[in-house]
Structures are given as C-alpha cells and as structure tokens.
Design a protein around this motif. Structure first.
Motif, mmCIF file in Angstrom:
data_model
loop_
_atom_site.group_PDB
_atom_site.id
_atom_site.type_symbol
_atom_site.label_atom_id
_atom_site.label_comp_id
_atom_site.label_asym_id
_atom_site.label_seq_id
_atom_site.Cartn_x
_atom_site.Cartn_y
_atom_site.Cartn_z
ATOM 1 N N TRP A 7 0.456 -1.290 -0.019
ATOM 2 C CA TRP A 7 0.597 -0.315 0.326
ATOM 3 C C TRP A 7 1.072 1.022 -0.161
ATOM 4 O O TRP A 7 0.627 2.344 -0.602
ATOM 5 C CB TRP A 7 -1.080 -0.021 1.015
ATOM 6 N N GLU A 8 2.014 1.197 0.443
ATOM 7 C CA GLU A 8 2.713 2.454 0.505
ATOM 8 C C GLU A 8 3.458 2.919 -0.775
ATOM 9 O O GLU A 8 3.423 3.575 -1.522
ATOM 10 C CB GLU A 8 4.198 1.890 1.041
ATOM 11 N N LEU A 9 3.570 1.450 -2.143
ATOM 12 C CA LEU A 9 3.909 1.546 -3.177
ATOM 13 C C LEU A 9 2.788 2.003 -4.102
ATOM 14 O O LEU A 9 2.757 3.158 -4.944
ATOM 15 C CB LEU A 9 4.350 0.169 -3.849
ATOM 16 N N VAL A 10 1.471 1.690 -3.421
ATOM 17 C CA VAL A 10 0.338 2.262 -4.601
ATOM 18 C C VAL A 10 0.278 3.762 -4.070
ATOM 19 O O VAL A 10 -0.011 4.133 -4.716
ATOM 20 C CB VAL A 10 -0.769 1.535 -3.239
ATOM 21 N N ALA A 11 0.497 4.100 -2.861
ATOM 22 C CA ALA A 11 0.648 5.912 -2.593
ATOM 23 C C ALA A 11 1.341 6.365 -3.552
ATOM 24 O O ALA A 11 0.984 7.465 -4.090
ATOM 25 C CB ALA A 11 0.572 5.545 -1.180
ATOM 26 N N LEU A 12 2.404 5.792 -3.859
ATOM 27 C CA LEU A 12 3.693 6.688 -4.049
ATOM 28 C C LEU A 12 3.526 5.855 -5.663
ATOM 29 O O LEU A 12 3.517 7.106 -6.376
ATOM 30 C CB LEU A 12 5.257 5.758 -3.558
ATOM 31 N N ALA A 13 2.671 5.332 -5.953
ATOM 32 C CA ALA A 13 2.191 5.448 -7.720
ATOM 33 C C ALA A 13 1.062 6.280 -7.464
ATOM 34 O O ALA A 13 0.881 7.037 -9.028
ATOM 35 C CB ALA A 13 1.934 3.982 -7.934
ATOM 36 N N LYS A 14 -0.061 6.951 -6.852
ATOM 37 C CA LYS A 14 -1.269 7.666 -6.524
ATOM 38 C C LYS A 14 -0.455 9.172 -7.458
ATOM 39 O O LYS A 14 -1.306 9.775 -7.612
ATOM 40 C CB LYS A 14 -1.748 7.444 -6.144
ATOM 41 N N GLN A 15 0.754 8.801 -6.840
ATOM 42 C CA GLN A 15 1.659 10.060 -6.376
ATOM 43 C C GLN A 15 2.741 10.394 -7.956
ATOM 44 O O GLN A 15 2.748 11.175 -8.018
ATOM 45 C CB GLN A 15 2.394 10.655 -5.752
ATOM 46 N N GLY A 16 2.489 9.811 -9.120
ATOM 47 C CA GLY A 16 3.330 9.712 -9.697
ATOM 48 C C GLY A 16 4.225 8.977 -11.144
ATOM 49 O O GLY A 16 4.742 8.743 -11.190
ATOM 50 N N ASP A 17 4.550 7.647 -8.997
ATOM 51 C CA ASP A 17 5.852 7.628 -9.583
ATOM 52 C C ASP A 17 5.630 6.146 -9.778
ATOM 53 O O ASP A 17 5.198 4.991 -9.564
ATOM 54 C CB ASP A 17 6.145 6.882 -8.087
ATOM 55 N N VAL A 18 5.924 6.219 -11.027
ATOM 56 C CA VAL A 18 6.207 5.072 -11.991
ATOM 57 C C VAL A 18 7.122 3.842 -11.314
ATOM 58 O O VAL A 18 6.713 2.575 -11.832
ATOM 59 C CB VAL A 18 6.798 4.857 -13.389
ATOM 60 N N GLU A 19 7.956 3.878 -10.890
ATOM 61 C CA GLU A 19 8.626 2.796 -10.257
ATOM 62 C C GLU A 19 7.987 2.027 -8.805
ATOM 63 O O GLU A 19 8.373 1.083 -9.312
ATOM 64 C CB GLU A 19 10.242 3.613 -9.831
ATOM 65 N N ALA A 20 7.545 2.976 -8.544
ATOM 66 C CA ALA A 20 6.628 2.395 -7.472
ATOM 67 C C ALA A 20 5.825 1.503 -7.895
ATOM 68 O O ALA A 20 6.226 0.069 -7.623
ATOM 69 C CB ALA A 20 6.414 3.601 -6.596
ATOM 70 N N PHE A 21 5.190 1.405 -9.100
ATOM 71 C CA PHE A 21 4.716 0.823 -9.653
ATOM 72 C C PHE A 21 4.765 -0.647 -10.454
ATOM 73 O O PHE A 21 4.800 -1.529 -10.270
ATOM 74 C CB PHE A 21 3.444 1.486 -10.927
ATOM 75 N N ASP A 22 6.112 -0.647 -10.754
ATOM 76 C CA ASP A 22 6.394 -1.427 -11.885
ATOM 77 C C ASP A 22 7.026 -2.401 -10.261
ATOM 78 O O ASP A 22 6.937 -3.320 -10.439
ATOM 79 C CB ASP A 22 7.797 -0.777 -12.190
ATOM 80 N N ALA A 23 7.586 -1.276 -9.485
ATOM 81 C CA ALA A 23 7.668 -2.795 -8.165
ATOM 82 C C ALA A 23 6.547 -3.756 -8.283
ATOM 83 O O ALA A 23 7.296 -4.840 -7.656
ATOM 84 C CB ALA A 23 8.245 -1.865 -6.945
ATOM 85 N N LEU A 24 5.142 -2.779 -7.860
ATOM 86 C CA LEU A 24 3.792 -4.166 -7.569
ATOM 87 C C LEU A 24 4.096 -5.762 -8.629
ATOM 88 O O LEU A 24 4.111 -6.476 -8.501
ATOM 89 C CB LEU A 24 3.308 -3.201 -7.539
ATOM 90 N N ILE A 25 4.074 -4.643 -10.009
ATOM 91 C CA ILE A 25 4.211 -5.039 -10.913
ATOM 92 C C ILE A 25 5.387 -6.519 -10.860
ATOM 93 O O ILE A 25 5.017 -7.735 -11.400
ATOM 94 C CB ILE A 25 4.227 -4.682 -12.481
#
Length: 104
Positions: A7-25
């Motif tokens: 959920w920390e990665l999701v919060a970062l991805a919401k802010q536009g952090d593409v690397e955070a979403f990539d980490a979830l993938i």
C-alpha cells in the motif's frame, strides 16, 4: 532503501511514481501468471489476463483505498478477469459447435 509495503507503493504510484507501480508488477506478476494459468490452462491467456489486471489497477489508482491486503485485491481482479475469459471461451466453443452442426 527499505522494503516498501504494497500500500505504500500504491500511495507512491498515486503520486505519479512509475517505479513504485513497476515494483508492484515485479512483486506479483509471476505469481499471478501461475494462478491465471491454473485457471485458464493457457499461458497466453494467463499472461494477457495479468497484463489487463495491472492495467485496470493502474487506471483505478485514484479510487484505491487500503481496505485489505493488496495481494488479495490484485488476485481478485485477476480471478474475475480469468473467470470472464473462461466463460467467454466456453460461449465461443458452443457457438462454433452449433455453427459446424448447422453446416454439416
């Protein structure tokens, strides 16, 4: 850098952090492909379903709230897409069988 929770990665991805979403993938892709392959018995379909699952999650980032484990959420999305795929495939097969029967 410390290990970030989902959920920390999701919060970062919401802010536009593409690397955070990539980490979830990277965290869930292989597990989801295995799960979807188990359901569909087709690796290409499983990979397509996983890709669509992540696309849907990405598009709905703004609405996501940490109500349960992210793992439960992403697996639920993939499961629903896989079940829809199976249902649609069964319909196609039945239609083709009736069509072949009609022209026989």
């Amino acid at each position: 850098m410390r290990h970030l929770e989902d959920w920390e990665l999701v919060a970062l991805a919401k802010q536009g952090d593409v690397e955070a979403f990539d980490a979830l993938i990277h965290r869930y892709k292989d597990k989801l492909v295995t799960y979807c392959y188990y359901l569909t018995k087709d690796i290409t379909s499983a990979e397509d379903i996983v890709q669509e699952s992540f696309i849907r999650v990405y598009r709905s980032l703004g609405e996501l709230k940490p109500f349960a484990q992210f793992k439960t959420f992403i697996f639920g999305v993939a499961r629903n897409l896989a079940l829809n795929h199976i249902r649609d495939e069964n319909r196609r097969k039945k239609f083709l069988a009736r069509l072949l029967e009609f022209f026989s």
